[in-house]
Write an enzyme that holds these catalytic residues in place. Structure first.
Site, mmCIF file in Angstrom:
data_model
loop_
_atom_site.group_PDB
_atom_site.id
_atom_site.type_symbol
_atom_site.label_atom_id
_atom_site.label_comp_id
_atom_site.label_asym_id
_atom_site.label_seq_id
_atom_site.Cartn_x
_atom_site.Cartn_y
_atom_site.Cartn_z
ATOM 1 N N GLN A 54 -0.374 -1.060 -13.818
ATOM 2 C CA GLN A 54 0.280 -0.238 -12.793
ATOM 3 C C GLN A 54 1.724 -0.018 -13.234
ATOM 4 O O GLN A 54 2.169 -0.654 -14.197
ATOM 5 C CB GLN A 54 0.211 -0.940 -11.422
ATOM 6 C CG GLN A 54 -0.623 -0.198 -10.403
ATOM 7 C CD GLN A 54 -0.480 -0.742 -8.994
ATOM 8 O OE1 GLN A 54 0.002 -1.857 -8.778
ATOM 9 N NE2 GLN A 54 -0.921 0.022 -8.018
ATOM 10 N N GLU A 81 2.408 2.400 5.620
ATOM 11 C CA GLU A 81 2.215 2.518 4.169
ATOM 12 C C GLU A 81 2.950 3.750 3.636
ATOM 13 O O GLU A 81 3.587 3.723 2.601
ATOM 14 C CB GLU A 81 0.711 2.623 3.867
ATOM 15 C CG GLU A 81 0.386 2.724 2.383
ATOM 16 C CD GLU A 81 -1.123 2.761 2.110
ATOM 17 O OE1 GLU A 81 -1.913 2.775 3.082
ATOM 18 O OE2 GLU A 81 -1.500 2.773 0.934
ATOM 19 N N ASP A 109 3.463 -3.448 -6.080
ATOM 20 C CA ASP A 109 3.787 -3.883 -4.712
ATOM 21 C C ASP A 109 4.565 -5.198 -4.761
ATOM 22 O O ASP A 109 5.606 -5.363 -4.114
ATOM 23 C CB ASP A 109 2.522 -4.111 -3.887
ATOM 24 C CG ASP A 109 1.735 -2.838 -3.633
ATOM 25 O OD1 ASP A 109 1.194 -2.281 -4.606
ATOM 26 O OD2 ASP A 109 1.676 -2.401 -2.475
ATOM 27 N N ARG A 157 -7.821 9.627 3.009
ATOM 28 C CA ARG A 157 -8.269 8.956 1.778
ATOM 29 C C ARG A 157 -8.949 9.949 0.829
ATOM 30 O O ARG A 157 -9.272 11.060 1.223
ATOM 31 C CB ARG A 157 -9.245 7.819 2.144
ATOM 32 C CG ARG A 157 -8.667 6.757 3.053
ATOM 33 C CD ARG A 157 -7.593 5.914 2.404
ATOM 34 N NE ARG A 157 -8.059 5.210 1.220
ATOM 35 C CZ ARG A 157 -7.282 4.423 0.471
ATOM 36 N NH1 ARG A 157 -6.016 4.258 0.775
ATOM 37 N NH2 ARG A 157 -7.762 3.830 -0.599
ATOM 38 N N ASP A 165 -2.407 7.184 -6.762
ATOM 39 C CA ASP A 165 -3.842 7.301 -7.008
ATOM 40 C C ASP A 165 -4.430 8.687 -6.789
ATOM 41 O O ASP A 165 -5.288 9.121 -7.529
ATOM 42 C CB ASP A 165 -4.587 6.325 -6.078
ATOM 43 C CG ASP A 165 -4.075 4.903 -6.196
ATOM 44 O OD1 ASP A 165 -2.975 4.680 -6.727
ATOM 45 O OD2 ASP A 165 -4.786 3.992 -5.733
ATOM 46 N N TRP A 205 -1.211 -6.953 -5.619
ATOM 47 C CA TRP A 205 -1.065 -5.711 -6.386
ATOM 48 C C TRP A 205 0.217 -5.775 -7.201
ATOM 49 O O TRP A 205 1.234 -6.304 -6.720
ATOM 50 C CB TRP A 205 -0.994 -4.505 -5.443
ATOM 51 C CG TRP A 205 -2.274 -3.735 -5.320
ATOM 52 C CD1 TRP A 205 -2.561 -2.544 -5.917
ATOM 53 C CD2 TRP A 205 -3.434 -4.060 -4.546
ATOM 54 N NE1 TRP A 205 -3.822 -2.131 -5.576
ATOM 55 C CE2 TRP A 205 -4.386 -3.027 -4.739
ATOM 56 C CE3 TRP A 205 -3.779 -5.133 -3.725
ATOM 57 C CZ2 TRP A 205 -5.643 -3.038 -4.136
ATOM 58 C CZ3 TRP A 205 -5.030 -5.143 -3.124
ATOM 59 C CH2 TRP A 205 -5.945 -4.104 -3.323
ATOM 60 N N TYR A 225 -12.940 -5.728 0.425
ATOM 61 C CA TYR A 225 -12.347 -4.772 -0.513
ATOM 62 C C TYR A 225 -13.365 -4.315 -1.542
ATOM 63 O O TYR A 225 -14.143 -5.112 -2.068
ATOM 64 C CB TYR A 225 -11.141 -5.394 -1.241
ATOM 65 C CG TYR A 225 -10.484 -4.410 -2.178
ATOM 66 C CD1 TYR A 225 -9.601 -3.457 -1.690
ATOM 67 C CD2 TYR A 225 -10.790 -4.418 -3.542
ATOM 68 C CE1 TYR A 225 -9.030 -2.524 -2.551
ATOM 69 C CE2 TYR A 225 -10.211 -3.485 -4.401
ATOM 70 C CZ TYR A 225 -9.332 -2.545 -3.895
ATOM 71 O OH TYR A 225 -8.763 -1.624 -4.736
HETATM 72 C C1 GLC Z 1 -2.679 2.320 -3.083
HETATM 73 C C2 GLC Z 1 -1.494 2.949 -3.795
HETATM 74 C C3 GLC Z 1 -0.988 2.009 -4.881
HETATM 75 C C4 GLC Z 1 -0.668 0.659 -4.272
HETATM 76 C C5 GLC Z 1 -1.836 0.095 -3.474
HETATM 77 C C6 GLC Z 1 -1.448 -1.133 -2.679
HETATM 78 O O1 GLC Z 1 -3.761 2.141 -3.940
HETATM 79 O O2 GLC Z 1 -1.832 4.185 -4.334
HETATM 80 O O3 GLC Z 1 0.149 2.528 -5.501
HETATM 81 O O4 GLC Z 1 -0.268 -0.231 -5.248
HETATM 82 O O5 GLC Z 1 -2.292 1.067 -2.560
HETATM 83 O O6 GLC Z 1 -0.371 -0.855 -1.836
#
Ligand code: GLC
Length: 429
Positions: A103, A394, A37, A197, A164, A34, A82
């Site tokens: 992002q 997280e 991240d 979620r 998100d 990601w 996923y």
């Molecule tokens: C979720 C978060 C996003 C992040 C991803 C991986 O989708 O909203 O910001 O990059 O998880 O951690």
């Protein structure tokens, strides 16, 4: 656990989630690379392996599209656990299968941090190699996410904001027509409690936006024109304004005069554009739906990124402090991702209330730079307390401090190492 043990655990999380040069956010829930991240993860690696820190960012840019965009997910290998995977996105813009949007662009800021903290003697060389790629990405943002030159950056999908499930997207998302989606099976709710979620109605619309962009071949000009979701985000706008300031410093250090002038133009446009996000009724920067012209009415954690973006005028700072203190009187741990006094606030549903470590880090940095070390320190102490109590989750409940979402999370570990851990006080914001 002692601080030294937590430092060790944080390092192990990064090395366990390392896939050979890039790091996944957490096993199970997020099995790919990601964008933001990875960039925060680089800060964590930099505390014990600077070469590996650079590698993380270099590998992210390996997925850069021909038009300059750096995707939010790189699908380097197929992982059926996923959804939505590469076939749903249907992109063809770059060398690695990927999602179709970006992002928050924190990379230029972290590259500057790596240059400043360098112990390898190779930082400027590596920054010079990344510089044209950063320029191309930033130019892409200015061209296709601010097509009318307003000085604010739009996201074409809630996922592009990195936040998100934020209530700010609710109205714009509800306006998206559900169409062109195949029957699908979500995977997120098999890894994590569904109560944390998004709802199914939201998911249908997430996929409808993807379908609409796929229809125009992910052509960024057509996406800007036709995407059913196009909302200016204070989060991406402030992170990007900050990143432009940091890219300017890099341009100057690297002797890139022409590029420096171009970046100065972007900064000026955004400094004036940011005013469009100011909601006078609630005295904060909010999201602005560029399709309807409607501002949102809630204060989110991104409202507190104005100082991080260098917007430190007296009125903004006074409002920031007042909202900070009001919210601090409502929850135990700062900074909730949404105003605890707003009707949409939920302590444990993601991005509707919970605390994220990397957001705290950026807010604190802005406050410290704006001459407010006390609130910056409050954020650091709260972040440390959350991790000490609930581990490297997280995200965390701002009320109970409970950890939620995925566990053994890379960016939480990275932020611990670079900022929240008492053993790294010298690297403070
Ligand atoms: C979720 C978060 C996003 C992040 C991803 C991986 O989708 O909203 O910001 O990059 O998880 O951690």
């Amino acid at each position: 656990m002692s601080h030294a043990d937590l430092d060790q655990t944080a390092k192990s999380i990064l090395t366990d989630n390392d896939q050979g040069g890039y790091t996944i956010p957490t096993k199970g829930l997020y099995p790919y690379q990601w964008n933001w991240d990875s960039v925060f993860v680089a800060l964590g690696f930099a505390t014990f392996d600077q070469d590996r820190a650079w590698r993380e960012i270099e590998m992210l840019f390996e997925g850069q599209w021909r038009d300059g965009m750096v995707p939010h997910i790189l699908f380097r290998k197929d992982d059926p656990s996923y959804f939505p995977g590469p076939s749903v996105w249907g992109t063809n813009g770059g060398p690695i299968p990927s999602s179709g949007h970006s992002q928050p662009p924190v990379a230029a800021s972290v590259v500057l941090d790596l240059v400043r903290g360098d112990r390898t003697g190779q930082a400027l060389e590596r920054a010079a190699a990344l510089f044209p790629k950063l320029m191309a990405w930033h130019r892409w943002y200015m061209t296709y996410r601010d097509p009318d030159g307003l000085g604010v950056i739009a996201v074409i999908h809630p996922w592009e904001s990195g936040r998100d499930n934020l209530p700010d997207w609710d109205d714009a998302l509800r306006a998206v027509e559900v169409r062109d989606i195949e029957p699908y099976e979500r995977k997120d709710t098999s890894h994590v409690d569904p109560a944390m979620r998004p709802h199914k109605e939201d998911y249908d619309r997430y996929l409808s936006i993807v379908a609409a962009c796929r229809k125009v071949g992910w052509d960024p000009a057509k996406v800007a024109e036709t995407c059913p979701f196009f909302v200016a985000d204070p989060g991406v706008t402030f992170i990007f304004l900050r990143a432009n300031r940091d890219l300017l410093v890099l341009a100057q250090q690297l002797g890139m005069g022409k590029e420096a002038d171009e970046i100065r133009g972007w900064i000026a446009r955004m400094e004036s554009g940011a005013k469009a996000l100011w909601n006078p009724d609630i005295q904060a920067h909010v999201a602005l739906d560029l399709r309807t012209g409607k501002q949102t009415d809630g204060i989110s954690c991104a409202s507190f990124l104005a100082p991080y973006a260098g917007l430190t005028d007296t009125a903004t700072m006074a409002a920031q402090r007042a909202h900070f203190d009001r919210m601090a009187s409502k929850v135990r741990y700062m900074m909730p991702s949404y105003d605890p006094e707003h009707g949409c606030y939920e302590a444990l549903r993601y991005w509707r209330g919970p605390v994220w470590a990397m957001i705290n880090y950026m807010i604190a940095r802005g406050f410290a730079e704006a001459g407010d070390p006390a609130r910056a320190e409050r954020l650091r102490n709260d972040t440390a307390a959350l991790i000490e109590t609930s581990g490297f989750a997280e995200y965390f409940s701002p009320e109970s401090g409970a950890g939620a979402g995925g566990g053994t999370f890379s960016w939480t570990a990275a932020i611990w190492l670079t900022w929240a851990s008492p053993s790294h006080v010298e690297q403070a914001a």
